[in-house]
Design a protein around this motif. Structure first.
Motif, PDB file in Angstrom:
ATOM      1  N   LEU A  14    -132.712  30.199 -47.115  1.00  0.00           N
ATOM      2  CA  LEU A  14    -133.796  31.183 -47.163  1.00  0.00           C
ATOM      3  C   LEU A  14    -134.485  31.313 -45.817  1.00  0.00           C
ATOM      4  O   LEU A  14    -134.704  32.435 -45.317  1.00  0.00           O
ATOM      5  N   ASN A  15    -134.823  30.186 -45.199  1.00  0.00           N
ATOM      6  CA  ASN A  15    -135.542  30.233 -43.920  1.00  0.00           C
ATOM      7  C   ASN A  15    -134.693  30.858 -42.822  1.00  0.00           C
ATOM      8  O   ASN A  15    -135.221  31.582 -41.953  1.00  0.00           O
ATOM      9  N   LEU A  16    -133.396  30.602 -42.830  1.00  0.00           N
ATOM     10  CA  LEU A  16    -132.518  31.213 -41.829  1.00  0.00           C
ATOM     11  C   LEU A  16    -132.453  32.730 -42.001  1.00  0.00           C
ATOM     12  O   LEU A  16    -132.495  33.486 -41.019  1.00  0.00           O
ATOM     13  N   ILE A  17    -132.357  33.182 -43.248  1.00  0.00           N
ATOM     14  CA  ILE A  17    -132.318  34.628 -43.510  1.00  0.00           C
ATOM     15  C   ILE A  17    -133.620  35.280 -43.067  1.00  0.00           C
ATOM     16  O   ILE A  17    -133.612  36.333 -42.394  1.00  0.00           O
ATOM     17  N   LEU A  18    -134.760  34.689 -43.425  1.00  0.00           N
ATOM     18  CA  LEU A  18    -136.062  35.254 -43.054  1.00  0.00           C
ATOM     19  C   LEU A  18    -136.205  35.338 -41.540  1.00  0.00           C
ATOM     20  O   LEU A  18    -136.721  36.329 -41.006  1.00  0.00           O
ATOM     21  N   PHE A  19    -135.733  34.311 -40.841  1.00  0.00           N
ATOM     22  CA  PHE A  19    -135.827  34.309 -39.380  1.00  0.00           C
ATOM     23  C   PHE A  19    -134.964  35.418 -38.775  1.00  0.00           C
ATOM     24  O   PHE A  19    -135.426  36.181 -37.926  1.00  0.00           O
ATOM     25  N   PHE A  20    -133.709  35.503 -39.217  1.00  0.00           N
ATOM     26  CA  PHE A  20    -132.799  36.463 -38.594  1.00  0.00           C
ATOM     27  C   PHE A  20    -133.120  37.908 -38.962  1.00  0.00           C
ATOM     28  O   PHE A  20    -132.745  38.829 -38.238  1.00  0.00           O
ATOM     29  N   VAL A  21    -133.824  38.129 -40.089  1.00  0.00           N
ATOM     30  CA  VAL A  21    -134.276  39.493 -40.395  1.00  0.00           C
ATOM     31  C   VAL A  21    -135.244  39.964 -39.317  1.00  0.00           C
ATOM     32  O   VAL A  21    -135.124  41.082 -38.784  1.00  0.00           O
ATOM     33  N   LEU A  22    -136.207  39.107 -38.966  1.00  0.00           N
ATOM     34  CA  LEU A  22    -137.174  39.460 -37.911  1.00  0.00           C
ATOM     35  C   LEU A  22    -136.506  39.467 -36.543  1.00  0.00           C
ATOM     36  O   LEU A  22    -136.587  40.457 -35.797  1.00  0.00           O
TER      37      LEU A  22
ATOM     38  N   LEU B 256    -141.866  48.409 -36.858  1.00  0.00           N
ATOM     39  CA  LEU B 256    -140.744  47.661 -37.429  1.00  0.00           C
ATOM     40  C   LEU B 256    -141.213  46.583 -38.412  1.00  0.00           C
ATOM     41  O   LEU B 256    -140.434  46.117 -39.243  1.00  0.00           O
ATOM     42  N   LEU B 257    -142.459  46.186 -38.285  1.00  0.00           N
ATOM     43  CA  LEU B 257    -142.949  45.080 -39.108  1.00  0.00           C
ATOM     44  C   LEU B 257    -142.917  45.400 -40.599  1.00  0.00           C
ATOM     45  O   LEU B 257    -142.585  44.535 -41.416  1.00  0.00           O
ATOM     46  N   LEU B 258    -143.275  46.611 -40.954  1.00  0.00           N
ATOM     47  CA  LEU B 258    -143.334  46.970 -42.370  1.00  0.00           C
ATOM     48  C   LEU B 258    -141.971  46.850 -43.054  1.00  0.00           C
ATOM     49  O   LEU B 258    -141.857  46.180 -44.085  1.00  0.00           O
TER      50      LEU B 258
ATOM     51  N   ALA C 192    -140.881  43.975 -45.800  1.00  0.00           N
ATOM     52  CA  ALA C 192    -140.372  44.420 -47.102  1.00  0.00           C
ATOM     53  C   ALA C 192    -139.041  43.739 -47.424  1.00  0.00           C
ATOM     54  O   ALA C 192    -138.820  43.261 -48.548  1.00  0.00           O
ATOM     55  N   ILE C 193    -138.136  43.683 -46.440  1.00  0.00           N
ATOM     56  CA  ILE C 193    -136.841  43.017 -46.646  1.00  0.00           C
ATOM     57  C   ILE C 193    -137.055  41.526 -46.928  1.00  0.00           C
ATOM     58  O   ILE C 193    -136.414  40.947 -47.818  1.00  0.00           O
ATOM     59  N   GLN C 194    -137.950  40.924 -46.171  1.00  0.00           N
ATOM     60  CA  GLN C 194    -138.221  39.501 -46.364  1.00  0.00           C
ATOM     61  C   GLN C 194    -138.822  39.245 -47.746  1.00  0.00           C
ATOM     62  O   GLN C 194    -138.509  38.239 -48.388  1.00  0.00           O
ATOM     63  N   PHE C 195    -139.688  40.144 -48.196  1.00  0.00           N
ATOM     64  CA  PHE C 195    -140.316  39.981 -49.511  1.00  0.00           C
ATOM     65  C   PHE C 195    -139.257  40.011 -50.619  1.00  0.00           C
ATOM     66  O   PHE C 195    -139.285  39.182 -51.539  1.00  0.00           O
ATOM     67  N   VAL C 196    -138.326  40.960 -50.530  1.00  0.00           N
ATOM     68  CA  VAL C 196    -137.254  41.042 -51.523  1.00  0.00           C
ATOM     69  C   VAL C 196    -136.398  39.776 -51.479  1.00  0.00           C
ATOM     70  O   VAL C 196    -136.005  39.228 -52.528  1.00  0.00           O
ATOM     71  N   THR C 197    -136.120  39.288 -50.272  1.00  0.00           N
ATOM     72  CA  THR C 197    -135.343  38.054 -50.122  1.00  0.00           C
ATOM     73  C   THR C 197    -136.054  36.876 -50.769  1.00  0.00           C
ATOM     74  O   THR C 197    -135.437  36.058 -51.467  1.00  0.00           O
TER      75      THR C 197
END
Length: 467
Positions: A19-27, A115-117, A121-126
């Motif tokens: 989870l943390n890796l996905i959240l990081f790479f999304v940003l 880009l933040l919004l 949003a992607i991170q929230f769904v994740t």
């Protein structure tokens, strides 16, 4: 105990890492598309990544971790989401600072804030997928813990059951026993998890030792001396270990820093909330044409009496006592204000005057202070610091939290006070806005009875810690 429990930590760690890796790479990945230096070993990439990691860790200590199996899904989602929002915003600010140079931006400019919004949003769904999916997987693999509650009375049983029954996927209470029961040792051996609630300290200690000896999970409610021991510091006198607790309250330096922080935060808060106060004032006037501000005497540090300011949430000229469930005294607008704690905004004027602090024990009604202290003399220890708008009891507790639990929460704050603790509690205050039960009122005399409490027919000597 199920052998699969041994893999519990590994499962949670694996899901958390993914989870943390996905959240990081999304940003990082989205911003790297227009910031080529983020893909290279550069000062910009190094500092940006470091800022992200540090902020993510810091806000994890404030809001909590990915602790599936321990908490319900919604609180975990909220904790992770708030953590991620603050981490993302600060990381983008750091990236913007690093991009302020001759090659990129001549002056500071927030790097593509639009880009933040979509990123959030992607991170929230994740987060939703990993939390709800993770809890679903966890409880498919692991059954609720087999629990026994050890207590001293029906009233005490009602109090602990109210909390335990909200976590039916985590705990299954299969037995209730009195701490004086002759068969208590056997009951303990037959269950995996032991709840000890409202048991005399001396007896509780012996039960804890026996549970520890037999490797049982134990939950117990803290008492006055537990708070003191928890905040004590370890000293070694020659080769002798001792714990020391300094009961002197806040130092002069701490009071100065706390007062400076109070002034700065209250001024900023009053400026930012001025539009909200205007709207609330109009709503109150349109509702019943009554007064806007409610004043009431409360107690603060050293028992000093002051008038607390709040937006009026009740009808005028009614009897004043703690709010109960479905209280007819509360106005339509008042219900909304109390739900989102908007009625407490005027208390920042109390902070400016020096009567209150931003963080501290809740200022109780004088009648409540008298009633609580008459039953629980230690309740007056809360008056060692100024009353506060927010604090441990206001965040973790509710309006109907028991006096003893309020006392423990407030004493924990007083004994463990630090500037960092105030900062943590300020950020955690945001959680209150999303907690439906944070403004839960006192019930009208109903009792929750899980199982009829049966005093022991025979009593053995208290459980000893060793055979």
């Amino acid at each position: 105990m199920n052998n699969t429990r041994k893999l519990e930590t590994s499962l949670v760690f694996l899901l958390k890492a993914i989870l943390n890796l996905i959240l990081f790479f999304v940003l990082y990945g989205i911003y790297a598309k227009s910031n080529w230096q983020l893909w290279n070993l550069s000062r910009t990439s190094g500092i940006t990544i470091a800022a992200y990691v540090v902020m993510h860790y810091m806000f994890s200590t404030i809001y909590g971790h990915y602790d599936i199996g321990k908490r319900k899904s919604k609180p975990i989602v909220l904790s992770l989401f708030l953590n991620q929002v603050f981490t993302d915003v600060i990381s983008v600010i750091v990236l913007s600072i690093m991009n302020t140079n001759q090659m990129k931006n001549q002056s500071f400019k927030l790097e593509q804030p639009y880009l933040l919004l979509p990123i959030i949003a992607i991170q929230f769904v994740t987060i939703l997928i990993f939390v709800y999916g993770g809890n679903h997987l966890y409880f498919k693999i692991y059954q609720p813990e087999d629990c026994i509650i050890i207590t001293s009375s029906q009233q005490s049983l009602n109090e602990i059951v109210r909390g335990v029954l909200k976590y039916k996927l985590q705990y299954k209470v299969n037995k209730v026993a009195d701490y004086r029961d002759a068969n208590l040792k056997q009951y303990i051996l037959e269950h995996d998890t032991i709840f000890i609630y409202d048991v005399p300290v001396q007896d509780r200690t012996k039960i804890l030792e026996y549970c520890y000896q037999n490797m049982k999970n134990v939950y117990f409610n803290p008492d006055m001396h537990d708070v003191i021991e928890k905040s004590a510091k370890h000293f070694i006198l020659d080769d002798v270990s001792v714990y020391c607790n300094y009961s002197k309250g806040l130092t002069l330096e701490q009071r100065f820093i706390k007062r400076a922080m109070d002034i700065v935060i209250s001024v900023i808060a009053l400026i930012l909330t001025s539009p909200i106060m205007l709207v609330v004032s109009i709503m109150i006037k349109l509702d019943d044409h009554g007064s806007l501000i409610f004043k009431q005497n409360r107690a603060t540090r050293d028992g000093k009496i002051f008038s607390v300011y709040k937006f009026r949430t009740m009808r005028e000229n009614v009897e004043n006592y703690s709010v109960v469930e479905d209280d007819e005294r509360v106005t339509r607008v008042g219900k909304f204000l109390r739900k989102y704690r908007l009625d407490e905004i005027p208390q920042f004027f109390n902070v400016l005057k020096g009567d209150m602090s931003v963080v501290g024990p809740r200022p109780e009604m004088l009648a409540n202070v008298f009633n609580y202290t008459s039953v629980l003399p230690e309740f007056e220890y809360r008056l060692r610091v100024k009353a506060g708008i927010t604090g441990h009891a206001q965040i973790a507790g509710k309006y109907n939290t028991s006096p003893k639990d309020k006392l423990i929460l407030d004493l924990t704050y007083i004994e463990e006070y630090s500037f960092w603790l105030d900062i943590k509690l300020l950020f955690q205050t945001l959680i209150v806005l999303f907690k439906k039960d944070s403004t839960e009122a006192f019930h009208r005399g109903e009792e929750l009875v899980f199982e009829e409490y049966q005093p022991p027919e025979s009593v053995n000597p208290p459980v000893e810690g060793t055979e």
